[in-house]
Motif scaffolding. Structure first.
Motif, mmCIF file in Angstrom:
data_model
loop_
_atom_site.group_PDB
_atom_site.id
_atom_site.type_symbol
_atom_site.label_atom_id
_atom_site.label_comp_id
_atom_site.label_asym_id
_atom_site.label_seq_id
_atom_site.Cartn_x
_atom_site.Cartn_y
_atom_site.Cartn_z
ATOM 1 N N ALA A 19 31.308 0.564 -9.586
ATOM 2 C CA ALA A 19 31.116 0.613 -8.139
ATOM 3 C C ALA A 19 29.702 1.063 -7.786
ATOM 4 C CB ALA A 19 32.144 1.550 -7.515
ATOM 5 N N ALA A 20 29.174 2.037 -8.537
ATOM 6 C CA ALA A 20 27.839 2.553 -8.249
ATOM 7 C C ALA A 20 26.776 1.470 -8.381
ATOM 8 C CB ALA A 20 27.516 3.715 -9.183
ATOM 9 N N ASP A 21 26.930 0.606 -9.380
ATOM 10 C CA ASP A 21 25.933 -0.416 -9.674
ATOM 11 C C ASP A 21 26.257 -1.773 -9.071
ATOM 12 O OD1 ASP A 21 24.581 1.446 -11.250
ATOM 13 O OD2 ASP A 21 25.635 0.856 -13.071
ATOM 14 N N ALA A 22 27.326 -1.865 -8.302
ATOM 15 C CA ALA A 22 27.767 -3.171 -7.812
ATOM 16 C C ALA A 22 26.701 -3.829 -6.942
ATOM 17 C CB ALA A 22 29.054 -3.016 -7.009
ATOM 18 N N PRO A 23 26.443 -5.111 -7.171
ATOM 19 C CA PRO A 23 25.569 -5.835 -6.244
ATOM 20 C C PRO A 23 26.075 -5.698 -4.815
ATOM 21 C CG PRO A 23 26.048 -7.167 -8.189
ATOM 22 C CD PRO A 23 26.932 -5.959 -8.274
ATOM 23 N N ALA A 24 25.155 -5.721 -3.875
ATOM 24 C CA ALA A 24 25.506 -5.481 -2.476
ATOM 25 C C ALA A 24 26.570 -6.441 -1.968
ATOM 26 C CB ALA A 24 24.249 -5.573 -1.613
ATOM 27 N N SER A 25 26.622 -7.637 -2.545
ATOM 28 C CA SER A 25 27.567 -8.639 -2.058
ATOM 29 C C SER A 25 28.981 -8.429 -2.570
ATOM 30 C CB SER A 25 27.089 -10.044 -2.460
ATOM 31 O OG SER A 25 27.016 -10.154 -3.870
#
Length: 465
Positions: free
Chosen positions: A214-220
């Motif tokens: 979740a921390a590194d998830a792409p903005a989309s």
């Protein structure tokens, strides 16, 4: 730091043994070559299908793909993907799989470990393994087993992506973090995924992977909801706990040795990324591996379930994380009565959590499905007969000790969602969630709630003991 999976209840719901077929044709290096900072832009991920099969169950078929995901400059990631079957876009759940041994990658490291079989083996695929290193546990899995675990979500027309961290194959923290990020990047470029309804689930080391996915998830593709069970959320605090807190609590030399031997393989992976002990090693850097980093990076609301006698990842770490962002992290604490005897309590995730394992699964699955399901969709939540009632009896006993159990009512309230139907496979019962919860509460507290009144009652909290 292993946890059971949702397989048991999923297979109970399934009522049959899933069948599948697959093939593999590729190989890749397992070297750890991730960048210092995990980018959060979607970027590109090259997808290679190594095999395929289908889950055959309940008179239906769900196809899956065995994938190799490659991000430039990193080691390959492997995943099992169940694409949504409905036209258009569908909710998707990413399940972190840190330990499961897979055989279909074509890599020599997987073939080596598969030949060893289930059990404890030397951790000799990890680059810093040497004399005195502790062994690690290897648990082989199959596409059929993963299919069984995915079934509860597939039955709701969700997509499911299981991402394999392959702890046994070596690497470090960054490598595991990269694996989860590759999975999120895959979802970002997959047209059948409803990017506004993504969930993520993991426990223990997989809980760390879920938080960092979740921390590194792409903005989309920022997940809408997450569930983490006994997660490792702060590596600096974890090293301090094992190195200094445990010795201050545990006087028995044999028990101290058990802790040190258990954590030695984890420390090798942690230190390979951070540079060493945060207190004794000059230059050790935990700035991307602590609760403050998660506070800055995680936008996804998480339900965190934790036993207050967890001796592997102490509950104090979750309490600290929750205190930093109570609007983002919602806890459910599995509490134990009486004081802890540290010299007799084995290193594990806690006795109350273990005793209520099926309840934990019921609540975790419900939280994900209720948050991700459609407004008019029937949501089938599995449970094991009698287990919720037994758990609530323990909660009532805690109430009598004036313990804080205010975190329980919201979880029961979730089960009373009008869309929820509770399913128990062994007795074959299906009933509305509100009626189920009312029956459990009435049996434990001696109340007389109905399916029409239980929601309003729980909004004010549990009945008095």
């Amino acid at each position: 730091m292993r946890l059971f999976s949702t397989t048991l209840l999923s297979l109970a719901l399934l009522g049959t043994v899933p069948t599948a077929c697959c093939s593999s044709t590729s190989s890749a290096s397992n070297s750890c070559q991730g960048p210092d900072v995990t980018p959060t832009d979607p970027g590109s991920v090259q997808v290679t299908q190594l095999g395929a099969g289908e889950l055959n169950a309940a008179g239906q078929k769900w196809p899956y793909q065995l994938l190799k995901l490659e991000v430039p400059g990193r080691a390959a990631t492997y995943a099992q993907w169940f694409p949504p079957r409905k036209p258009g876009v569908s909710p998707t759940v990413l399940i972190t799989k840190p330990y499961d041994g897979i055989t279909w990658t074509g890599e020599a490291v997987d073939a080596k470990w598969a030949s060893r079989g289930n059990g404890l083996h030397p951790d000799d695929s990890e680059p810093h393994h040497g004399p005195g290193s502790s062994p690690i546990a290897f648990t082989p899995t199959t596409p059929e087993i993963i299919s069984g675990e995915a079934f509860i979500y597939l039955a709701h027309d969700f997509g499911v992506l299981a991402v394999f961290g392959r702890f046994y194959a070596g690497g470090d923290l960054q490598n595991d973090r990269d694996d989860m990020n590759a999975g999120m990047r895959f979802l970002a470029q997959t047209s059948s995924v409803d990017t506004t309804r993504i969930g993520v689930f993991g426990g223990s080391w997989g809980g760390y992977e879920a938080l960092y996915a979740a921390a590194d998830a792409p903005a989309s593709v920022i997940p809408k909801v997450g569930v983490a069970v006994s997660p490792l959320s702060d590596f600096a605090q974890e090293v301090d706990y094992v190195s200094r807190v445990v010795p201050s609590r545990v006087s028995d030399p044999a028990m101290r040795t058990r802790y040190q031997q258990f954590f030695e393989p984890y420390f090798r992976r942690i230190f390979a990324t951070t540079g060493g002990d945060p207190v004794t090693t000059p230059g050790a850097d935990y700035s991307r591996w602590d609760a403050a980093h998660l506070l800055d990076k995680v936008q996804t609301p998480f339900l965190i379930l934790h036993d207050d006698w967890d001796t592997l990842i102490p509950v104090e770490h979750t309490r600290a994380l929750v205190s930093l962002a109570p609007h983002r992290y919602t806890p459910l604490y599995f509490q134990n009565a009486g004081p802890v005897n540290w010299n007799t309590l084995a290193p594990d995730h806690g006795p109350t959590l273990a005793a209520n394992g099926t309840v934990l699964i019921t609540l975790s699955v419900a939280h994900l499905i209720v948050k991700l399901g459609a407004a008019e969709q029937t949501l089938l939540i599995p449970h094991a007969d009698g287990t919720v009632r037994t758990w609530l009896q323990g909660v009532r006993a805690l109430q009598r000790q004036d313990r804080d159990v205010t975190d329980v009512a919201p979880r029961l309230l979730e089960l009373t969602d009008p869309r929820v139907q509770m399913y128990e496979a062994t007795v074959g019962s299906v009933q509305p969630g509100a009626a189920f919860v009312a029956a459990q509460v009435n049996a434990v507290w001696g109340t007389a709630f109905t399916d029409a009144t239980i929601r309003a009652a729980l909004e004010s909290g549990l009945p008095t003991p």
